[in-house]
Design an enzyme around this catalytic site. Structure first.
Site, short mmCIF file in Angstrom:
data_model
loop_
_atom_site.label_atom_id
_atom_site.label_comp_id
_atom_site.label_asym_id
_atom_site.label_seq_id
_atom_site.Cartn_x
_atom_site.Cartn_y
_atom_site.Cartn_z
N ASP A 1 13.88 -5.17 3.31
CA ASP A 1 12.31 -5.21 2.96
C ASP A 1 11.63 -3.96 3.26
O ASP A 1 12.02 -3.17 4.23
CB ASP A 1 11.66 -6.39 4.04
N GLU B 1 14.19 -2.39 -0.97
CA GLU B 1 13.10 -2.70 -1.70
C GLU B 1 12.10 -1.48 -1.72
O GLU B 1 11.50 -1.18 -0.70
CB GLU B 1 12.30 -3.94 -1.16
#
Length: 644
Positions: free
Chosen positions: A346, A375
């Site tokens: 993330d 990400e």
């Protein structure tokens, strides 16, 4: 076997004092996120380790009352205590063990206080699973199904509410917990497999003991414990084992940048520099460009990396070497424990850059064939490519990150389909984005996607236009890269009228016992468009399973002309041809044609890619064509052809 259901993976110890023996009750505390240490209690992170790791050292974070000044000894000949370090808190001690050449065994550490009292810690050094180091991560032949566990299926209503956790089930509240869990995913593995998905990525399922909005999982309060409202560590391990037995890998979502404000580190911080900005909220600028800007000033870089997302997500300082070690070892622990096939990271670029280099390199040293996708939410390919291993960079930064989420292509596809065709709009946007693939170390290892859990669903982004949805899904499931599909996209789920994440992450129909009218798992109650969409995804994904060598190979595309965009997927030279054949002719490639206007298209236009004796079969209806034919295509169509 090590008990993974113990309280926060605590290691219970015996305090040799004139006190009664204290035993932590896993039954009474297992559901309660209470962080005050009981008398004599010791917690050790990671809770176990393995013999035979590439890096033979493991640093234990020992948490216990007044443990920082204890002397540490180890009663074994082939494992050594190589370093002991105390930081600012009197309740933490960092102990490094050297396991070089050691076999699996139960280690016994003795902690001796200044007054001569002792505590013992039994620490399991386990045997690794056969082939663990050489595990193969997800790749271009795969297709990933992204699930919000709380919103997918409720397989165990008994864990909907758990004593001690404030955020209770409220299915009517868009930001509340709805009750989906690990068992719900396990119960529907057959659906996931039948659709053609070979990997499952779930939003985080580690403990989120937050007062509200805890369902999404991105505010971790225990890095070593599955949230009991999703299940248990054992349930997660069982899920991974069952998925693997069905040919489906499990990708774990990891958060390295921040924690939840209810994490015990906020009550008892190991060191003063453990949390950025001295533990006080200072918002991030989100200006990721500052990491690459040759004109940037240091305060802008610091403002991006050290800032917090929101006050309830304290930002971690990975420059602290003990915190960095903790996060690296936690990732390795979950790979080994749950037999993972991949990791999704993330907010990848937000943590400290040097730490990200260390984290990826150490993971890939342990698992050279593994896959990790970061990400990086930027639509600038130069910034996205920067993080992928093998990319050419403007500096000497060492990244071992194998994969990155391809936000530039996602944005380009939506823009192309929502724009009129001209010399500088429409499909040219996709063409130009793919033309920048020279920036990437490995463009075929990028994760491509139509939407995800943080943006409007693709059906809504495309104005609830079924034809546009079909073109987008056809393109993204057949172009270069590894496709990821968000649960519900296969049945045209949308979020019309709201961009609230709780609406975007709506419940999957059929996942709850009360969903009697509509069930997407069985097809009950789906309308004709939803059934069509589901079958379309299934047919496209079947291609990846039938002809994996094509999707591991090259993408060759023609510049779009008059609203027609055509490309081919073909195996690398020398790659083993598919065993699938028709009339003895092996599949050489697939051809994809996307067109916005009705067109009579001479296949001779693609003579560079088609040979005179090729047989061309459209997968939607089985109709056959020759390279000399002219095919008539209706407006707004997406056609896939198998070339033999």
């Amino acid at each position: 076997m090590f008990n993974f259901n113990s309280v926060s993976q605590s290691i219970c110890v015996n305090r040799y004092r004139a006190l009664p023996l204290f035993i932590t009750s896993a039954v009474s505390l297992a559901s309660v996120p209470v962080y005050a240490l009981q008398q004599g209690e010791i917690e050790v992170y990671p809770p176990n380790w393995w013999a035979g790791m590439q890096n033979p050292e493991v640093e234990l974070m020992i948490y216990g009352e007044d443990v920082a000044d204890d002397a540490v000894s180890l009663a074994t000949g082939n494992v050594k205590v190589s370093r002991v370090k105390a930081l600012d808190s009197e309740n933490y001690l960092f102990v490094t063990l050297d396991t070089s050449g050691a076999q699996a065994q139960d280690l016994v550490l003795t902690l001796t206080d200044n007054d001569g009292s002792q505590r013992t810690v039994h620490y399991p050094l386990e045997k690794r699973k056969e082939g663990s180091a050489s595990r193969k991560g997800f790749g271009p032949e795969d297709a990933i199904y992204l699930i919000a566990p709380d919103r997918f299926a409720n397989g165990n209503t008994a864990n909907d509410n758990v004593d001690g956790y404030q955020d209770k089930v409220d299915r009517q509240f868009k930001g509340g917990r709805h009750g989906g869990d690990i068992q719900g995913i396990v119960d529907n593995l057959d659906y996931i497999k039948s659709m053609g998905f070979t990997q499952i990525w779930t939003m985080p399922m580690l403990e989120n003991a937050m007062d509200k909005y805890s369902y999404h999982g991105y505010s971790t309060t225990d890095y070593y414990r599955i949230d009991p409202r999703f299940g248990s560590n054992d349930a997660f391990i069982d899920f991974s084992e069952k998925a693997k037995s069905e040919g489906v890998g499990v990708i774990m979502d990891m958060v390295l940048n921040h924690i939840g404000s209810n994490h015990k580190w906020m009550e008892d911080t190991p060191s003063k520099d453990w949390i950025n900005n001295e533990g006080k909220f200072v918002g991030t600028t989100h200006k990721r460009e500052s990491l690459h800007d040759p004109h940037a000033i240091e305060s802008d870089i610091k403002g991006f990396s050290d800032g917090w997302f929101v006050p309830t997500m304290p930002d971690l300082n990975q420059r602290n070497p003990h915190l960095a070690n903790y996060l690296v070892q936690n990732a390795i622990w979950w790979v080994e424990t749950a037999d993972l096939s991949g990791i999704r990271v993330d907010t990848y670029s937000y943590p400290d850059k040097a730490f990200l280099s260390e984290w990826t390199n150490r993971l890939m040293d342990e698992y050279p064939k593994f896959n990790i996708v970061g990400e990086e939410w930027s639509v600038n390919p130069a910034i996205t490519a920067y993080w992928q291993a093998g990319s050419q960079r403007h500096d000497d930064y060492d990244s071992a990150l194998p994969s990155v989420m391809d936000f530039p292509l996602q944005a380009a596809v939506v823009k192309a389909l929502n724009s009129d065709e001209s010399w500088n709009s429409g499909f040219i946007t996709v063409y130009e984005t793919l033309a920048t693939d020279f920036l990437y170390g490995d463009p075929n290892n990028l994760v491509v996607f139509p939407d995800n859990h943080d943006m409007s669903r693709i059906f809504t982004q495309l104005g609830h236009d079924k034809a546009k949805w079909n073109m987008a899904m056809t393109l993204l499931l057949t172009t270069r890269g590894i496709p990821q599909v968000f649960y519900g996209t296969e049945i045209l789920m949308g979020n019309e009228g709201s961009d609230d994440h709780g609406i975007i992450r709506s419940d999957f129909p059929g996942g709850w016992p009360s969903d009697s009218d509509k069930n997407a798992f069985t097809g009950k109650g789906l309308n004709s468009d939803e059934r069509w969409a589901q079958q379309r995804i299934k047919a496209l994904l079947q291609l990846r399973q039938t002809y994996p060598q094509l999707f591991q190979g090259k993408l060759k595309h023609y510049a779009p002309v008059d609203g027609v965009y055509t490309y081919f997927r073909e195996a690398e030279k020398g790659a083993k041809r598919s065993a699938q054949s028709d009339n003895g002719n092996n599949v050489e490639s697939i051809m994809v044609i996307l067109n916005k206007k009705a067109v009579d298209l001479p296949l001779s236009d693609y003579a560079e890619m088609l040979e005179s004796n090729d047989s061309i079969t459209r997968i939607s209806d089985g109709k056959k064509f020759k390279p000399t034919d002219t095919i008539s295509l209706p407006a707004m169509s997406a056609n896939v052809f198998i070339v033999r």
